[in-house]
Design an enzyme around this catalytic site. Structure first.
Site, PDB file in Angstrom:
ATOM      1  CB  SER A   1      -1.512  -0.049  -6.711  1.00 39.47           C
ATOM      2  OG  SER A   1      -0.623   1.054  -6.705  1.00 39.47           O
TER       3      SER A   1
ATOM      4  NE  ARG B 247       3.845   5.009  -7.292  1.00 41.76           N
ATOM      5  CZ  ARG B 247       4.276   4.850  -6.030  1.00 41.76           C
ATOM      6  NH1 ARG B 247       3.921   3.789  -5.340  1.00 41.76           N
ATOM      7  NH2 ARG B 247       5.063   5.767  -5.465  1.00 41.76           N
TER       8      ARG B 247
ATOM      9  CG  HIS C  68      -5.947   2.776   0.547  1.00 39.40           C
ATOM     10  ND1 HIS C  68      -6.009   3.162  -0.770  1.00 39.40           N
ATOM     11  CD2 HIS C  68      -4.648   2.887   0.895  1.00 39.40           C
ATOM     12  CE1 HIS C  68      -4.811   3.491  -1.203  1.00 39.40           C
ATOM     13  NE2 HIS C  68      -3.952   3.332  -0.213  1.00 39.40           N
TER      14      HIS C  68
ATOM     15  CD  GLN D 175       6.541   6.784   1.734  1.00 39.18           C
ATOM     16  OE1 GLN D 175       6.264   7.039   2.891  1.00 39.18           O
ATOM     17  NE2 GLN D 175       5.925   5.807   1.070  1.00 39.18           N
TER      18      GLN D 175
ATOM     19  CE1 TYR E  33      -7.014  10.022  -7.489  1.00 40.31           C
ATOM     20  CE2 TYR E  33      -6.619   7.718  -8.031  1.00 40.31           C
ATOM     21  CZ  TYR E  33      -7.150   8.943  -8.346  1.00 40.31           C
ATOM     22  OH  TYR E  33      -7.830   9.112  -9.536  1.00 40.31           O
ATOM     23  CG  LEU E  34      -8.200   6.787   0.568  1.00 37.08           C
ATOM     24  CD1 LEU E  34      -9.187   7.032   1.699  1.00 37.08           C
ATOM     25  CD2 LEU E  34      -6.890   6.210   1.102  1.00 37.08           C
TER      26      LEU E  34
ATOM     27  CG  ASP F 114       2.883  -1.578   0.024  1.00 29.49           C
ATOM     28  OD1 ASP F 114       3.526  -1.318  -0.998  1.00 29.49           O
ATOM     29  OD2 ASP F 114       1.694  -1.237   0.175  1.00 29.49           O
TER      30      ASP F 114
ATOM     31  CD  GLN G  94       1.784  -9.791   3.906  1.00 24.18           C
ATOM     32  OE1 GLN G  94       1.621  -9.326   5.027  1.00 24.18           O
ATOM     33  NE2 GLN G  94       2.933 -10.275   3.491  1.00 24.18           N
TER      34      GLN G  94
ATOM     35  CG  MET H 180       1.488   7.624   1.033  1.00 23.73           C
ATOM     36  SD  MET H 180       3.047   7.863   0.181  1.00 23.73           S
ATOM     37  CE  MET H 180       2.856   6.769  -1.202  1.00 23.73           C
TER      38      MET H 180
HETATM   39  P1  AMP Z   1      -0.410   3.678   0.467  1.00 21.14           P
HETATM   40  O1  AMP Z   1      -1.465   4.726   0.412  1.00 21.14           O
HETATM   41  O2  AMP Z   1      -0.036   3.116  -0.858  1.00 21.14           O
HETATM   42  O3  AMP Z   1       0.761   4.095   1.313  1.00 21.14           O
HETATM   43  O4  AMP Z   1      -1.074   2.459   1.245  1.00 21.14           O
HETATM   44  C1  AMP Z   1      -1.611   2.605   2.535  1.00 21.14           C
HETATM   45  C2  AMP Z   1      -1.827   1.249   3.124  1.00 21.14           C
HETATM   46  O5  AMP Z   1      -2.750   0.509   2.313  1.00 21.14           O
HETATM   47  C3  AMP Z   1      -0.535   0.423   3.171  1.00 21.14           C
HETATM   48  O6  AMP Z   1      -0.482  -0.296   4.393  1.00 21.14           O
HETATM   49  C4  AMP Z   1      -0.688  -0.490   1.993  1.00 21.14           C
HETATM   50  O7  AMP Z   1       0.021  -1.707   2.120  1.00 21.14           O
HETATM   51  C5  AMP Z   1      -2.180  -0.738   2.000  1.00 21.14           C
HETATM   52  N1  AMP Z   1      -2.612  -1.219   0.680  1.00 21.14           N
HETATM   53  C6  AMP Z   1      -2.247  -0.710  -0.530  1.00 21.14           C
HETATM   54  N2  AMP Z   1      -2.777  -1.445  -1.528  1.00 21.14           N
HETATM   55  C7  AMP Z   1      -3.488  -2.439  -0.929  1.00 21.14           C
HETATM   56  C8  AMP Z   1      -4.258  -3.538  -1.434  1.00 21.14           C
HETATM   57  N3  AMP Z   1      -4.394  -3.756  -2.737  1.00 21.14           N
HETATM   58  N4  AMP Z   1      -4.845  -4.369  -0.540  1.00 21.14           N
HETATM   59  C9  AMP Z   1      -4.707  -4.149   0.800  1.00 21.14           C
HETATM   60  N5  AMP Z   1      -3.986  -3.139   1.329  1.00 21.14           N
HETATM   61  C10 AMP Z   1      -3.385  -2.296   0.479  1.00 21.14           C
END
Ligand code: AMP
Length: 285
Positions: free
Chosen positions: A185, A187, A35, A59, A30-31, A150, A148, A28
């Site tokens: 994260s 967030r 990510h 979602q 804001y890497l 999530d 992992q 989503m």
């Molecule tokens: P998101 O942008 O939050 O939907 O995350 C995209 C992907 O990155 C998802 O598969 C998340 O589980 C993964 N992700 C988010 N935070 C982390 C983290 N701290 N370490 C590894 N993978 C992550």
């Protein structure tokens, strides 16, 4: 690295990759470094790699943070550019959910969606499974990479892929953490310095539970109470759950099963944080 906005362009470029291995990392945006670790793994393991950036409205619940979810595409592109991936797919909401089509089809996964995040966020995993199924059909990856961090999402997507015969492998990747243990994260940008001082008691509690597990403790109530004690020391007031579960089904852990995962969701300031630790390896993850 090409930036692609439409399904038509994505489909055309995907066809040009032919039978080469294609790794896919849905995000989503804001890497952060978490990510990027998924993207690096995809680039290392596949001939071609695609990252998607799409804040998926389906979602988010009506009282959740869709509007304030952080976004910065230019920053994301500059972080991705050095990694050697092929395509960043950045569709807008109308491209994924065309208004004229009145998107009437959803994907609901039963089983691992019933507890924890599924119970706290009704409809969340249907939103996740629906958009991921659509993205899988558009990008047609050989391997898809999920964090992992999530863990329940990994279980839900793995079950969807297995139940609906998507021809791809789901790869679960380790959680990247800040130096104080806080799981990275998007967030986390909302956390004040005070929130940050509190937030680290989540991972602190998880690490303490992990140490107990490694010392032989198998009583879920004892493992959970160690985490709750850490949250109490951090002055958490809003704890959604602390639970030891089976990492594939998300059913409550029963002594005797070899695999377990301890998961936490709690609110700090205005931000809801989730984290977990796998207490033993699971071959499918
Ligand atoms: P998101 O942008 O939050 O939907 O995350 C995209 C992907 O990155 C998802 O598969 C998340 O589980 C993964 N992700 C988010 N935070 C982390 C983290 N701290 N370490 C590894 N993978 C992550």
């Amino acid at each position: 690295m090409r930036v692609v906005n439409t399904i038509a362009d994505m489909t055309r470029l995907r066809a040009a990759f032919g039978a080469e291995t294609l790794g896919f990392v849905p995000t989503m945006g804001y890497l952060h470094a978490g990510h990027l670790s998924l993207v690096r793994q995809s680039v290392a393991e596949n001939k071609c790699s695609v990252v998607s950036i799409f804040v998926n409205p389906m979602q988010f619940g009506p009282s959740e943070d869709l509007e304030r979810y952080p976004r910065d595409l230019e920053r994301d592109f500059s972080l991705l550019k050095p990694l050697g991936l092929d395509i960043v797919f950045v569709p807008d909401v109308g491209e994924i959910y065309p208004p004229a089509a009145q998107h009437g089809t959803t994907v609901t996964v039963y089983g691992p969606t019933e507890r924890l995040e599924g119970a706290m966020r009704p409809g969340h995993f249907t939103g996740v499974a629906t958009v991921v199924a659509k993205l899988f059909n558009i990008v047609r990856p050989t391997r898809a990479y999920f964090g992992q961090k999530d863990a329940q999402q990994v279980a839900v997507i793995s079950k969807m892929v297995s139940d609906l015969n998507f021809p791809l492998d789901v790869i679960a990747c380790p959680t990247l953490r800040e130096s104080d243990g806080l799981a990275m994260s998007s967030r986390n940008v909302f956390l004040t310095p005070g929130d940050r001082a509190t937030a680290k008691f989540i991972s602190g509690g998880l690490f303490a539970a992990e140490a107990l597990w490694q010392a032989g403790e198998r009583d879920a109530a004892v493992l959970e109470s160690v985490v709750r004690e850490s949250l109490r020391r951090g002055n958490f007031v809003n704890i959604d759950y602390v639970a030891v579960v089976d990492p594939l089904t998300f059913d409550p852990y029963t002594p005797g099963s070899t695999a377990a995962l301890i998961a936490v969701a709690a609110r700090v300031g205005t931000t809801r944080l989730i984290d977990n630790i796998l207490l033993s390896c699971v071959s499918r993850l």
